[in-house]
Design an enzyme around this catalytic site. Structure first.
Site, PDB file in Angstrom:
ATOM      1  N   GLU A   1       0.838  -1.199   0.000  1.00  0.00           N
ATOM      2  CA  GLU A   1       0.000   0.000   0.000  1.00  0.00           C
ATOM      3  C   GLU A   1       0.872   1.247   0.000  1.00  0.00           C
ATOM      4  O   GLU A   1       1.850   1.340   0.752  1.00  0.00           O
ATOM      5  CB  GLU A   1      -0.895   0.005   1.245  1.00  0.00           C
TER       6      GLU A   1
ATOM      7  N   LYS B   1      -8.943   3.636  -2.819  1.00  0.00           N
ATOM      8  CA  LYS B   1      -9.537   3.271  -1.530  1.00  0.00           C
ATOM      9  C   LYS B   1     -10.832   4.055  -1.319  1.00  0.00           C
ATOM     10  O   LYS B   1     -10.842   5.292  -1.435  1.00  0.00           O
ATOM     11  CB  LYS B   1      -8.548   3.552  -0.402  1.00  0.00           C
TER      12      LYS B   1
ATOM     13  N   CYS C   1      -5.954  -2.447   2.548  1.00  0.00           N
ATOM     14  CA  CYS C   1      -5.895  -2.334   3.997  1.00  0.00           C
ATOM     15  C   CYS C   1      -7.263  -2.569   4.644  1.00  0.00           C
ATOM     16  O   CYS C   1      -7.892  -3.588   4.404  1.00  0.00           O
ATOM     17  CB  CYS C   1      -5.277  -0.996   4.388  1.00  0.00           C
TER      18      CYS C   1
END
Length: 306
Positions: free
Chosen positions: A47, A134, A168
């Site tokens: 990430e 995200k 995540c």
């Protein structure tokens, strides 16, 4: 892609050259070729690998006030972030093409004045196949990263299987996971910044729930890696020497650990993915198929670009 295919995958646990986009891109290209030399056909980097996951930094923000130093830090982060498409994606694409691999890599993407936590997908011809932003940054991440709509809930059909994933703590969102399963993801990419032991349970759960291979990939970062001239650097004095210990892992559709978890150092994990194991696993559980109950539960995803 036949159900008897065996794919060699690699997850690369490494640190960026923090807050230095160009040097990190150079390091990423070196790592891509190193993993390819080990036979990898699919590679995942962590990430926000380019230019950094800014762990431990507050960006000078509290409720009702922002500092000038925090604005300087945001500017430095923005200046080292990535335009998509742009020169960085061109360089990565060329590295992927010469290595002849598929690549997933986490970046901080800039779009106008905003930043997004983004996962890029490249094909072995060097083309950018897609991206995922995200949809919900966590806690203080919301100071620096915008949230995106459902238009980048991306799954990429390829010759080695359908590749997709989440970033995540998006992986804690049941409906986001269901969106991926409904797209038929077979190789699930999960770049993260979570190095807790408990994260391993999440990775194994996703593999079992989705009956897919899961590639979990994190950074290994120490406090000494941060540039001393970084605005807000003094905040790091209270951070541990090892700020992210990793935990990268590769897991089978039956929840078995094929490689890792790797802690407390940089390294490349590889594993052979027997794609036939996906169908064997779905014999008794297919969350988007015969184990679904659409007569009881309704599921829809708004993938419109807002």
């Amino acid at each position: 892609m036949g159900t008897s295919s065996i794919i060699k995958a690699a997850v690369i646990q490494a640190s960026p050259v923090l807050f230095n986009r160009d040097s990190t891109v150079e390091k990423a290209c070196t790592l891509i070729h190193e993993a390819s030399s080990q036979g990898a056909q699919l590679i995942l980097l962590p990430e926000s690998f380019i230019p950094a996951y800014p762990r431990g930094l507050s960006f000078g923000a509290v409720v009702g006030r922002r500092s000038e130093q925090g604005r300087d830090l945001y500017k430095r982060y923005w200046e080292n972030s990535v335009d998509v498409p742009g020169p960085v994606t061109d360089i990565l694409g060329e590295a992927v093409r010469t290595a002849n691999v598929y690549l997933g890599i986490g970046i901080t993407e800039r779009d106008k004045g905003s930043l997004y936590c983004t996962l890029l997908y490249f094909g072995p011809d060097g083309r950018l196949l897609g991206k995922h932003r995200k949809v919900k940054p966590t806690a203080s991440e919301r100071l620096i990263w915008g949230e995106d709509d459902g238009s980048t809930l991306t799954a990429v059909p390829t010759e080695i299987g359908c590749i997709g994933g989440l970033i995540c703590w998006e992986n804690y969102m049941p409906l986001a996971r269901m969106a991926m399963y409904s797209k038929g993801v077979q190789i699930y990419l999960a770049p993260t910044a979570d190095s807790r032991d408990t994260w391993q349970a999440t990775m194994r759960h996703i593999a079992l729930e989705g009956r897919c291979f899961v590639l979990g990939c994190n950074q290994y970062v120490t406090r000494s890696m941060y540039p001393a001239d970084l605005p807000g650097y003094e905040e790091l004095a209270n951070q541990p020497d090892v700020m992210c210990r990793g935990g990268s892992v590769i897991i089978s559709p039956m929840g078995e650990i094929l490689a890792g978890p790797l802690f407390d150092k940089e390294g490349i994990l590889t594993a052979d993915l027997n794609m036939g194991e996906i169908i064997r696993g779905k014999f008794d559980f297919d969350v988007a198929g015969h184990y679904n109950r659409p007569d009881i539960f309704r599921f829809s995803v708004n993938e419109n670009n807002h």
